[in-house]
Design an enzyme around this catalytic site. Structure first.
Site, PDB file in Angstrom:
ATOM      1  N   TYR A 228       0.721  -1.116   0.066  1.00 47.22           N
ATOM      2  CA  TYR A 228       0.107   0.118  -0.136  1.00 47.22           C
ATOM      3  C   TYR A 228       0.831   1.300  -0.038  1.00 47.22           C
ATOM      4  O   TYR A 228       1.473   1.590   1.121  1.00 47.22           O
ATOM      5  CB  TYR A 228      -0.770  -0.035   1.278  1.00 47.22           C
ATOM      6  CG  TYR A 228      -1.906  -1.103   1.197  1.00 47.22           C
ATOM      7  CD1 TYR A 228      -2.380  -1.726   0.143  1.00 47.22           C
ATOM      8  CD2 TYR A 228      -2.566  -1.387   2.489  1.00 47.22           C
ATOM      9  CE1 TYR A 228      -3.287  -2.769   0.202  1.00 47.22           C
ATOM     10  CE2 TYR A 228      -3.658  -2.364   2.648  1.00 47.22           C
ATOM     11  CZ  TYR A 228      -3.788  -3.154   1.437  1.00 47.22           C
ATOM     12  OH  TYR A 228      -4.820  -4.108   1.362  1.00 47.22           O
TER      13      TYR A 228
ATOM     14  N   PHE B  61     -13.420  -4.628   1.995  1.00 46.15           N
ATOM     15  CA  PHE B  61     -14.448  -4.057   0.874  1.00 46.15           C
ATOM     16  C   PHE B  61     -15.723  -4.021   1.835  1.00 46.15           C
ATOM     17  O   PHE B  61     -16.968  -4.139   1.402  1.00 46.15           O
ATOM     18  CB  PHE B  61     -14.765  -4.061  -0.349  1.00 46.15           C
ATOM     19  CG  PHE B  61     -13.737  -3.722  -1.426  1.00 46.15           C
ATOM     20  CD1 PHE B  61     -12.448  -2.839  -1.040  1.00 46.15           C
ATOM     21  CD2 PHE B  61     -13.652  -4.466  -2.393  1.00 46.15           C
ATOM     22  CE1 PHE B  61     -11.591  -2.726  -2.023  1.00 46.15           C
ATOM     23  CE2 PHE B  61     -12.475  -4.294  -3.458  1.00 46.15           C
ATOM     24  CZ  PHE B  61     -11.523  -3.124  -3.135  1.00 46.15           C
TER      25      PHE B  61
ATOM     26  N   GLY C  52     -15.816  -0.949  -0.767  1.00 42.18           N
ATOM     27  CA  GLY C  52     -14.736  -0.419  -1.315  1.00 42.18           C
ATOM     28  C   GLY C  52     -14.733   1.113  -1.795  1.00 42.18           C
ATOM     29  O   GLY C  52     -15.223   1.665  -1.025  1.00 42.18           O
TER      30      GLY C  52
ATOM     31  N   THR D 254     -16.207   2.464  -4.008  1.00 43.82           N
ATOM     32  CA  THR D 254     -17.499   3.071  -4.226  1.00 43.82           C
ATOM     33  C   THR D 254     -18.369   2.647  -2.978  1.00 43.82           C
ATOM     34  O   THR D 254     -18.973   1.402  -3.265  1.00 43.82           O
ATOM     35  CB  THR D 254     -17.984   2.837  -5.545  1.00 43.82           C
ATOM     36  OG1 THR D 254     -16.971   3.072  -6.480  1.00 43.82           O
ATOM     37  CG2 THR D 254     -19.133   3.485  -5.942  1.00 43.82           C
TER      38      THR D 254
END
Ligand SMILES: NC(=O)c1ccc[n+]([C@@H]2O[C@H](COP(=O)([O-])OP(=O)(O)OC[C@H]3O[C@@H](n4cnc5c(N)ncnc54)[C@H](OP(=O)(O)O)[C@@H]3O)[C@@H](O)[C@H]2O)c1
Length: 293
Positions: free
Chosen positions: A63, A213, A217, A219
């Site tokens: 990440y 998610f 997630g 969206t």
């Protein structure tokens, strides 16, 4: 003051964590690539999570890359004894931000060492082997070779516990025959319920299921049934989505991601939200069609 212990605890190998934790992925820059928009605010989110009782943080060295691990180290090192840091290996980022599979023994070994160095610890509590046989989600294929490498790193004392991520039921079965698997981290939420049967199987084996998610997630979830349930309960849709997961099965551990202090507080408060059975029944309709048995 939010009391997240109200949602209870579950085992992660020999550790026990509160069921409401935190996922650090959203702290990196756009596309989970590069530095955060606001470094001080990212550090504040991590510190407040811990101050609010969070004892389980999900991260990965890819990440950023390295960004969320560096933030965790800056905000929280030296770590309290009760904090369980869960990381994942199996991908490398390209210079363009692409996510590329990295399953050779060399890649897996260097990923474990990178996580150790960037988090500044001597052993990783839990390492998830994150499969990437397909960009579309879990896909069949033997996991024996990479899991054997990870098992070797565990025997060296660099990894305490092993988990699997983005896996099929068959791969979980194969993995459990090779190693002691303490958690499975797959895509699952109110609207995405392919793992319903797997979750129940894992609950029977006292293995944690950690949905990624959980809020949908990048969206976040949107549904009229979710909004109506939230309105009726005086809660927000995201709180209801998290409370639904907590009620779905006792082995579900939450790691909602956010870079916002307000959203962090809102998400942690879901630990205290009880959904009446009529609300659960209405919410169950949202993802019914995606369930696989
Ligand atoms: N194993 C894997 O392959 C994998 C894949 C993806 C993620 N993960 C892990 O799972 C964790 C959770 O997943 P995620 O963070 O991608 O997705 P998520 O938790 O489902 O949702 C995060 C999104 O929801 C927003 N959000 C969070 N709380 C909110 C609230 N109360 N109200 C409105 N919006 C809210 C966030 O934006 P704001 O920042 O604006 O709040 C962000 O856009 C990650 O942090 C990561 O550790 C693992």
């Amino acid at each position: 003051m939010i009391d997240i212990s109200r949602a209870g605890t579950f085992a992660l190998g020999t550790r026990r964590v509160k069921r409401v934790g935190y996922g650090a992925m959203q702290l990196a820059g756009p596309g989970v690539f590069g530095p955060p928009k606001d470094r001080q605010s990212a550090l504040a989110v991590l510190r407040e999570a811990l101050a609010s009782g969070v004892d389980h943080i999900d991260t990965s060295d890819y990440y950023g890359p390295h960004v969320t691990n560096h933030l965790i180290r800056e905000a929280l090192h030296p770590y309290p004894d009760n904090l369980v840091l869960v990381t994942k290996i199996g991908a490398r980022r390209g210079a363009d931000g692409s996510w590329n599979p990295a399953f050779s023994a060399e890649h897996l070994t260097s990923a474990v060492h990178d996580n150790l160095r960037h988090l500044k610890i001597n052993a990783l509590d839990v390492v998830n082997l994150r499969l990437m046989f397909s960009a579309q989600g879990p896909a069949e294929g033997s996991i024996e070779a990479p899991l054997t490498v990870l098992g070797g790193l565990q025997r060296q004392g660099l990894v305490r516990h092993i988990g699997l991520s983005n896996v099929t039921r068959k791969q979980v079965e194969e993995g459990r025959a090779i190693a002691d698997i303490v958690c499975v981290q797959n895509h699952y939420n109110l609207a995405h319920r392919e793992d319903d049967a797997l979750i129940d199987e894992l609950a029977g084996a006292a293995i944690a299921y950690v949905p990624f998610f959980p809020l949908g997630g990048f969206t976040p979830l949107q549904s009229s049934a979710l909004s109506e349930a939230a309105k009726a309960l005086g809660a927000t849709p995201m709180q209801v989505a998290l409370a639904w997961l907590l009620q779905r099965a006792p082995n579900i551990l939450l790691i909602p991601g956010t870079a916002s202090l307000d959203h962090l507080r809102e998400n942690l408060a879901a630990a205290d939200l009880k959904l009446p059975s009529a609300a659960v029944a209405a919410l169950d309709q949202i993802g019914r069609a995606t369930a696989r048995h």
